[in-house]
Scaffold this active site. Structure first.
Site, PDB file in Angstrom:
ATOM      1  N   ARG A  54     -13.654 -20.640 -22.304  1.00 53.22           N
ATOM      2  CA  ARG A  54     -14.003 -21.966 -22.828  1.00 53.22           C
ATOM      3  C   ARG A  54     -14.065 -23.048 -21.741  1.00 53.22           C
ATOM      4  NH1 ARG A  54      -8.867 -20.824 -25.017  1.00 53.22           N
ATOM      5  NH2 ARG A  54      -7.145 -22.087 -24.180  1.00 53.22           N
ATOM      6  N   ASP A  55     -14.493 -24.245 -22.192  1.00 57.38           N
ATOM      7  CA  ASP A  55     -14.502 -25.492 -21.418  1.00 57.38           C
ATOM      8  C   ASP A  55     -15.556 -25.488 -20.311  1.00 57.38           C
ATOM      9  OD1 ASP A  55     -12.317 -25.961 -23.039  1.00 57.38           O
ATOM     10  OD2 ASP A  55     -10.860 -25.513 -21.469  1.00 57.38           O
TER      11      ASP A  55
ATOM     12  N   ASN B 188      -7.872 -35.691 -27.509  1.00 61.60           N
ATOM     13  CA  ASN B 188      -7.358 -35.060 -26.303  1.00 61.60           C
ATOM     14  C   ASN B 188      -8.431 -35.065 -25.220  1.00 61.60           C
ATOM     15  OD1 ASN B 188      -7.617 -32.713 -28.520  1.00 61.60           O
ATOM     16  ND2 ASN B 188      -8.061 -31.712 -26.568  1.00 61.60           N
ATOM     17  N   ASP B 189      -8.824 -33.956 -24.645  1.00 70.71           N
ATOM     18  CA  ASP B 189      -9.561 -33.893 -23.382  1.00 70.71           C
ATOM     19  C   ASP B 189     -10.751 -34.842 -23.284  1.00 70.71           C
ATOM     20  OD1 ASP B 189      -7.903 -31.705 -23.535  1.00 70.71           O
ATOM     21  OD2 ASP B 189      -9.496 -30.222 -23.343  1.00 70.71           O
TER      22      ASP B 189
ATOM     23  N   TRP C  21      -6.525 -38.447 -33.814  1.00 71.19           N
ATOM     24  CA  TRP C  21      -6.095 -37.723 -32.609  1.00 71.19           C
ATOM     25  C   TRP C  21      -7.217 -37.645 -31.591  1.00 71.19           C
ATOM     26  CZ3 TRP C  21      -2.018 -34.457 -30.811  1.00 71.19           C
ATOM     27  CH2 TRP C  21      -2.378 -33.551 -29.816  1.00 71.19           C
TER      28      TRP C  21
ATOM     29  N   SER D  57     -14.039 -28.442 -25.801  1.00 69.93           N
ATOM     30  CA  SER D  57     -14.370 -29.251 -24.629  1.00 69.93           C
ATOM     31  C   SER D  57     -15.613 -28.762 -23.897  1.00 69.93           C
ATOM     32  CB  SER D  57     -13.189 -29.267 -23.653  1.00 69.93           C
ATOM     33  OG  SER D  57     -12.158 -30.071 -24.146  1.00 69.93           O
TER      34      SER D  57
ATOM     35  N   GLU E  11      -7.424 -23.668 -18.162  1.00 66.07           N
ATOM     36  CA  GLU E  11      -8.214 -24.549 -19.021  1.00 66.07           C
ATOM     37  C   GLU E  11      -8.918 -25.630 -18.207  1.00 66.07           C
ATOM     38  OE1 GLU E  11      -6.848 -24.738 -23.523  1.00 66.07           O
ATOM     39  OE2 GLU E  11      -5.553 -25.947 -22.247  1.00 66.07           O
TER      40      GLU E  11
ATOM     41  N   TRP F 100      -3.516 -32.663 -34.109  1.00 65.36           N
ATOM     42  CA  TRP F 100      -4.641 -31.843 -33.699  1.00 65.36           C
ATOM     43  C   TRP F 100      -5.237 -31.149 -34.917  1.00 65.36           C
ATOM     44  CZ3 TRP F 100      -6.402 -26.849 -33.764  1.00 65.36           C
ATOM     45  CH2 TRP F 100      -7.373 -26.495 -32.817  1.00 65.36           C
TER      46      TRP F 100
END
Length: 499
Positions: free
Chosen positions: A169-170, A46-47, A44, A107, A224, A71
């Protein structure tokens, strides 16, 4: 939080992840696996994370679960390139090893420090109950540094953040003159989506500066993956609102990305000049991140994937998710954020088919390609001389009639992707309002499992997965209830990005 860091543990966890991913790779089916998009070997993703240029190479990191196609505890996958076209797979860069990131290396971003090292900032994630999200989570901002852009040493937590915030976050880090800035998404104690800003002069000690932005929609509880950058003297704030009610063509997905534009200067508040606008209205575009290339261009990627409806390869093919093609971002005079595939991508073009100018009769179909799974198409329609109600491209058309329909609806004034007959995976229809003038210019990039459509020099775009049925995949141009006058149509086979 003070935590002793065991550097050997990171090496051990990375080696375990590499072995597991290599084993998973044995079961990968490549029928929809991308030719010219970044994806993990297996598992998997993602970002996009940590986009940067360091020691002569472009580095693209991404959220990665190397143990399965769903995930799971997040790692940082990694690829690098000298030219943004041909990519090398690097070892997995980061894995959970600290108490602060025990349930995921979430992330973040990467920048080059004054000492010449690459600084990767990320969110350390822990489930409060140690199992799941039921009792909330603890999120802090962490730092890892590298001297070669490949191997990292964790430096621990650099921003604790208020314990009462449900989400925090991020981190996206950038510098203005001598000051470093960090923005990240947060959920306020009133359950409002916000972007917070911290500052630093040494990259280790960070101080709260201000709440940079709060989404005016009270439904939005979290923003996000924020990014904040300057274009044409204005500041663009991109973010992913969670999760407003779908309205018209906006917010049709469970995860959407958009932006506002405004004025900002260090030490001042952000003054919003535009309303929120969705960046891409396809089925699969999320968590975009940008960086400044050495020549000053603003480049970046979005993530093509889904947290809600499983992708077809996720269920059967041992991989899930890819990044968009690399994009160059610009700001129009009316403050719209445009993005187009970078010019360098044309280096992957192979054999060309140039159909020139022609007219397609009423209710007619023309085969453009008998068989191709990866190509780049440029099409200019003369709408002033056309009477067709819709311009259509049947993408991935197989002998059983399955296909994805990409086109322009003159009556509705929309650019659309229709997956009702796509063959596999989620169906659904996505469109973006677009009233073309006398000419309609489209750029369409098709890979084995995806289609990306750009119009009006990138002001409008649609990015979606599309998983064709077995057999040869044709491309067909269609007119509907009228004639179609084409000024030019060129299509190129696309080569692989993997070196």
């Amino acid at each position: 939080m003070t935590e002793q860091i065991n550097h050997a543990k990171l090496t051990q966890k990375l080696e375990e992840a590499e072995r597991a991913n290599a084993e998973l790779e044995k079961s990968v089916n490549d029928r929809w696996y991308p030719t010219f998009h970044i994806a993990a070997k297996a598992g998997w993703i993602n970002d996009p994370n940590g986009l940067s240029f360091y020691q002569g190479r472009y580095h693209t990191f991404f959220q990665h679960h190397p143990y399965g196609s769903t995930w799971g505890p997040m790692h940082w996958g990694h690829v690098s390139s000298e030219d943004l076209v041909h990519w090398k797979r690097e070892p997995i860069a980061l894995a959970p090893t600290l108490e602060a990131d025990r349930d995921g290396v979430f992330s973040g971003s990467a920048v080059t420090g004054d000492d010449g090292r690459l600084y990767a900032y990320y969110t350390g994630h822990r489930w409060t109950n140690g199992i799941n999200e039921d009792e909330g989570s603890d999120q802090v901002q962490c730092l890892a540094t590298s001297e070669d852009g490949v191997h990292f040493e964790k430096q621990g937590v650099v921003v604790e953040g208020p314990q009462e915030l449900p989400n925090f976050r991020d981190p996206k880090v950038f510098r203005v003159r001598e000051t470093w800035y960090m923005v990240f998404g947060a959920t306020s104690t009133e359950n409002r989506g916000q972007v917070w800003m911290y500052t630093s002069t040494d990259m280790f000690e960070w101080t709260f500066d201000r709440i940079l932005f709060e989404d005016p929609n009270p439904e939005v509880f979290m923003l996000e993956c924020p990014d904040f950058f300057e274009l044409n003297g204005k500041w663009v704030l991109t973010y992913c609102p969670m999760t407003p009610t779908p309205a018209g063509y906006d917010h049709r997905n469970s995860h959407n990305a958009g932006y506002v534009v405004g004025d900002w200067a260090p030490g001042n508040d952000f003054r919003q000049l535009t309303d929120y606008r969705q960046t891409d209205r396809g089925h699969n575009f999320y968590a975009p991140q940008t960086f400044e290339a050495p020549n000053g261009r603003r480049l970046g990627y979005g993530w093509m994937g889904s947290f809600s409806i499983p992708l077809a390869p996720q269920l059967t093919d041992s991989w899930s998710g890819q990044l968009t093609v690399p994009l160059e971002f610009s700001l129009t005079e009316d403050l719209k954020l445009a993005h187009l595939p970078i010019k360098e991508l044309e280096q992957l073009r192979g054999s060309e088919k140039d159909l020139g100018a022609f007219t397609l009769d009423i209710n007619n179909d023309m085969v453009v390609l008998d068989e191709s799974a990866a190509y780049d198409l440029e099409l200019t329609i003369n709408l002033a001389e056309s009477t067709t109600e819709r311009v259509g491209l049947q993408v991935g058309l197989t002998e059983d009639g399955a296909h994805t329909y990409v086109g322009y609806d003159r009556l509705a004034g929309t650019l659309f992707i229709d997956r009702r007959l796509a063959g596999n995976g989620d169906r659904g229809y996505r469109a973006t309002p677009y009233v073309a003038g006398e000419k309609l210019k489209l750029r369409v990039l098709v890979d084995r499992g995806s289609v990306e459509v750009f119009a009006d020099d990138g002001v409008e775009s649609l990015s979606s997965f599309t998983f064709a049925n077995a057999g040869p995949r044709a491309l067909v141009l269609s007119s509907e209830s009228g004639t179609l006058t084409v000024d030019s149509l060129k299509v190129w086979e696309m080569g692989s990005i993997w070196s």
